[in-house]
Design a protein around this motif. Sequence first.
Motif: not given
Length: 233
Positions: A180-193
Amino acid sequence: MNTRIALHRADCREVLPAEADVIITDPPYGVTKHGEMLGQIAPNYKEKGTHTRGYADHDPQAFSDLLRPAFDLMLRSVPKGGLMLAWCGNRTLAQMVSHAEYTGWQMLDLVVFTGGGSWAKSKSMLAPRHETAALMRRPGSIRNFNTDRTKTNHIHLPKTRGESDHPTTKPQTWMRAAVEAFTEPGEVVLDPFAGSGSTLIAAHALGRGFVGVERDTEFASIAARRIGEALRR
Ligand SMILES: C[S@@+](CC[C@H](N)C(=O)[O-])C[C@H]1O[C@@H](n2cnc3c(N)ncnc32)[C@H](O)[C@@H]1O
């Protein structure tokens, strides 16, 4: 709503870069000389006495061999100005940040998460009361994620427990707050680990897309199961 979702069972150094907007991740806090996450080396790591000797087994060169190529590929996975929030162990925070800076990431802040805690692991250690994540940026542009300037670098939320069988599962309370703090709705979040997929299911719950990568077969199946459950909800 963005529906781009993906989970790869792979070494992130082999499948990145991936196109994403923001990275939220929790790399191993330390690795053995074989590059395995501390505490994970024994197949029966959940049983007492089968763990590695903690940071005594940490190998700085293997840590560098893991993180430098990974951070380099992560930098190329987000646009200029793209953010990365990366959790780090207090003992290896300086190493992790220096590997990220070496590859071009710019340090913005440390975000402290509180709301849980445990006994000290030994008589020569402090009982932990917070966990820390480095907030970094790909240079070249500025992303204003705090337009009203009220967001702080301290997130206090009760740490939920028992959400998966992964030995270092991050609580959904914290992961959702981070998304919630660092992304906007609709964006893509990457977690490589990605571990058991905690970032990914928090992203999905808040209307974000996600790309996850997890090297370990058992952990990748836990993540796949949790994502399946979240998608059916
Ligand atoms: C600290 S754990 C992440 C736990 C996760 N935040 C969760 O809530 O389940 C780090 C994860 O990185 C994985 N890992 C280590 N090296 C990797 C690599 N080269 N590529 C992809 N995953 C890797 C480990 O197997 C481990 O599951």
